[in-house]
Enzyme design. Structure first.
Site, PDB file in Angstrom:
ATOM      1  CG  ASP A  11      -7.393   3.160  -0.814  1.00 21.44           C
ATOM      2  OD1 ASP A  11      -7.744   1.978  -0.777  1.00 21.44           O
ATOM      3  OD2 ASP A  11      -7.577   3.933   0.149  1.00 21.44           O
TER       4      ASP A  11
ATOM      5  CE  LYS B 134      -4.483   0.898   0.297  1.00 24.68           C
ATOM      6  NZ  LYS B 134      -5.636   0.045  -0.070  1.00 24.68           N
TER       7      LYS B 134
ATOM      8  CG  ASN C 149     -14.635   3.656  -7.690  1.00 29.01           C
ATOM      9  OD1 ASN C 149     -15.214   3.703  -8.772  1.00 29.01           O
ATOM     10  ND2 ASN C 149     -13.890   2.649  -7.312  1.00 29.01           N
ATOM     11  CB  VAL C 150     -16.251   1.799  -2.665  1.00 24.52           C
ATOM     12  CG1 VAL C 150     -16.804   0.562  -1.992  1.00 24.52           C
ATOM     13  CG2 VAL C 150     -14.777   1.620  -2.987  1.00 24.52           C
TER      14      VAL C 150
HETATM   15  N1  GLU Z   1      -7.465   0.159  -2.856  1.00 26.33           N
HETATM   16  C1  GLU Z   1      -8.190  -1.033  -3.175  1.00 26.33           C
HETATM   17  C2  GLU Z   1      -8.160  -1.954  -1.990  1.00 26.33           C
HETATM   18  O1  GLU Z   1      -8.185  -1.496  -0.866  1.00 26.33           O
HETATM   19  C3  GLU Z   1      -7.757  -1.661  -4.483  1.00 26.33           C
HETATM   20  C4  GLU Z   1      -6.323  -2.057  -4.588  1.00 26.33           C
HETATM   21  C5  GLU Z   1      -5.891  -2.535  -5.962  1.00 26.33           C
HETATM   22  O2  GLU Z   1      -6.697  -2.596  -6.869  1.00 26.33           O
HETATM   23  O3  GLU Z   1      -4.699  -2.854  -6.078  1.00 26.33           O
HETATM   24  O4  GLU Z   1      -8.200  -3.151  -2.093  1.00 26.33           O
END
Ligand code: GLU
Length: 445
Positions: free
Chosen positions: A165, A125, A239-240
């Site tokens: 994210d 991350k 988005n989510v």
């Molecule tokens: N940020 C998203 C997560 O928390 C997606 C991460 C990604 O697609 O690599 O899973």
């Protein structure tokens, strides 16, 4: 043998000032400690001591110029947590309050989430304390370029593949990918969530929300229930939340409330038309971070400064931020007759909230299982990039659906209790953990 309290005391000592990371690790360690203590291979391999420590952490300076020609300095990070089962994979978060501790909690969660997807992806991350709210498009561009100029030193399509994210959507991925291409002279899929004309996968923008609803649908079915006619609330309008609102509506639910940092709106007609879903995207793109304009536009109620969890619903979905639903919120939801609580945001519920849901025997879906459809579809984007092809939407959706069903089944297999109640938290943690732990044992230290 590991002792939970002793182990966690040591984790706390070694990670001062990182409460979110401590919270996320406690939840996982609590779930898996018996599995570890009963497995001599895991004990001999000191698996908990090794899994709790990121492989490496990069911290770098990001210098950029704002619209007033003033130099701005932010801090950028990439946490490469664990690559035992595949290249590091996980999003980038741009938000004012981002710290190393935030990204370590998210990176740690990502290890187990990615493992659950069944795809070969490790956990990572990154992000920055850059605050996108109120920034102009050009400022976002200049920041993204400066950020990628540093980040590109540490990533690669077979090494570490970032994505979006909070605060990082299609636009930001585009600006960062443009910089990657210029610096490296490579058009390799080093980021996911790319645009449809330059390597992106169909369904990726919708995937987190769609996947969450596919998972929820399985939970409902297991309880002899369905989405039909369910009144639901969805926190957030990003988005989510957008993908979740669309799929929940398509499956027969009525989304009666969505929220923002400024309060929540109640739309008794349901957030259920393409016009309303598009408006959610416009709200997000406006960079103002407020939901109030929805009420004005569609003539419904706006409740300022209050949490959405006071609205009585059948299913509550957290789609905004970590710790957005606490013990008191959970009690109120339960009192108001909530039947299912589904965490879509990463660590959206506090441990107290989860304990309340478990105590009331309300099925509770944890983020790392529920929201895994996003990163899973990122994995499918990597597959398409590696093969230099593009699948149609139906193909991606079919894969996503199968993956979510698989994750649900893994949670039930590892998390079913004696009375038949499924502890999805435990199930997800154990199933995600075992695969990574086995891979670490196989490969030596
Ligand atoms: N940020 C998203 C997560 O928390 C997606 C991460 C990604 O697609 O690599 O899973």
């Amino acid at each position: 043998m590991y002792n939970l309290d002793q182990f966690m005391a040591e984790v706390e000592r070694r990670n001062p000032g990182q409460p979110e990371f401590i919270q996320a690790s406690r939840e996982v360690i609590e779930s898996v400690i018996d599995v570890v203590n009963n497995n001599p291979k895991y004990l001999e391999n000191k698996i908990l001591d090794r899994i709790i420590e990121p492989d490496r952490v990069y911290e770098f300076k990001v210098e950029w110029e704002d619209d007033n020609h003033e130099i701005q300095v932010n801090r950028g990070y990439r946490v490469q947590f664990n690559n035992a089962i595949g290249p590091y994979k996980g999003g980038l978060r741009f938000a004012k309050n981002v710290t190393l501790g935030t990204l370590k909690f998210l990176g740690f969660e990502q290890i187990f989430k990615n493992s659950l997807t069944t795809l070969p992806m490790g956990g990572g991350k990154g992000g920055s304390d850059f605050d996108p709210i109120g920034k102009s498009d050009r400022e976002i561009l200049r920041f993204c370029r400066a950020f990628m100029t540093e980040l590109q030193k540490y990533i690669g399509p077979d090494t570490d593949v970032p994505a979006g994210d909070l605060g990082v959507g299609g636009r930001e991925i585009g600006y960062m990918y443009g910089q990657w291409r210029k610096i490296r002279n490579e058009n390799t899929g080093v980021l996911t969530g790319k645009g449809q004309t330059w390597g992106g996968s169909l369904i990726r923008p919708e995937a987190t929300g769609f996947g969450a609803m596919y998972f929820t649908n399985e939970v409902l079915k297991l309880n002899g229930d369905s989405f039909e006619g369910k009144r639901v609330s969805i926190s957030g309008f990003g988005n989510v939340a957008w993908g979740s609102a669309m799929k929940a509506s398509q499956l027969g639910a009525k989304v009666i409330a969505i929220s923002g940092p400024d309060g929540y709106i109640v739309d008794e007609d349901g957030v259920g038309t393409p016009e309303k879903w598009d408006f959610m995207l416009q709200l997000r793109a406006s960079n103002k971070n407020i939901v109030a304009p929805y009420a004005e536009k569609f003539g419904c109620k706006f409740v300022p400064g209050k949490k959405i969890w006071e609205v009585p619903v059948d299913i509550a979905f957290t789609c905004a931020l970590q710790n957005e639903l606490n013990g008191e919120d959970a009690k109120l939801l339960i009192k108001n007759g909530v039947k299912y609580a589904i965490e879509v945001s990463n660590m959206g519920c506090t441990p107290e909230a989860i304990a309340e849901f478990h105590k009331a025997r309300i099925p509770f879906g944890p983020g790392k299982a529920v929201n895994a459809g996003g990163v899973a579809t990122s994995g499918l984007e990597m597959t398409q990039n590696a093969q230099h092809i593009k699948w149609d939407a139906a193909e991606v959706d079919r894969n996503l659906h199968a993956i979510m069903k698989n994750i649900f089944e893994a949670c039930v297999r590892e998390g079913k209790e004696k009375d038949g109640y499924v502890n999805y938290v435990k199930g997800a943690n154990i199933a995600g953990f075992k695969k990574v732990a086995d891979a670490m044992c196989d490969q030596g230290f």
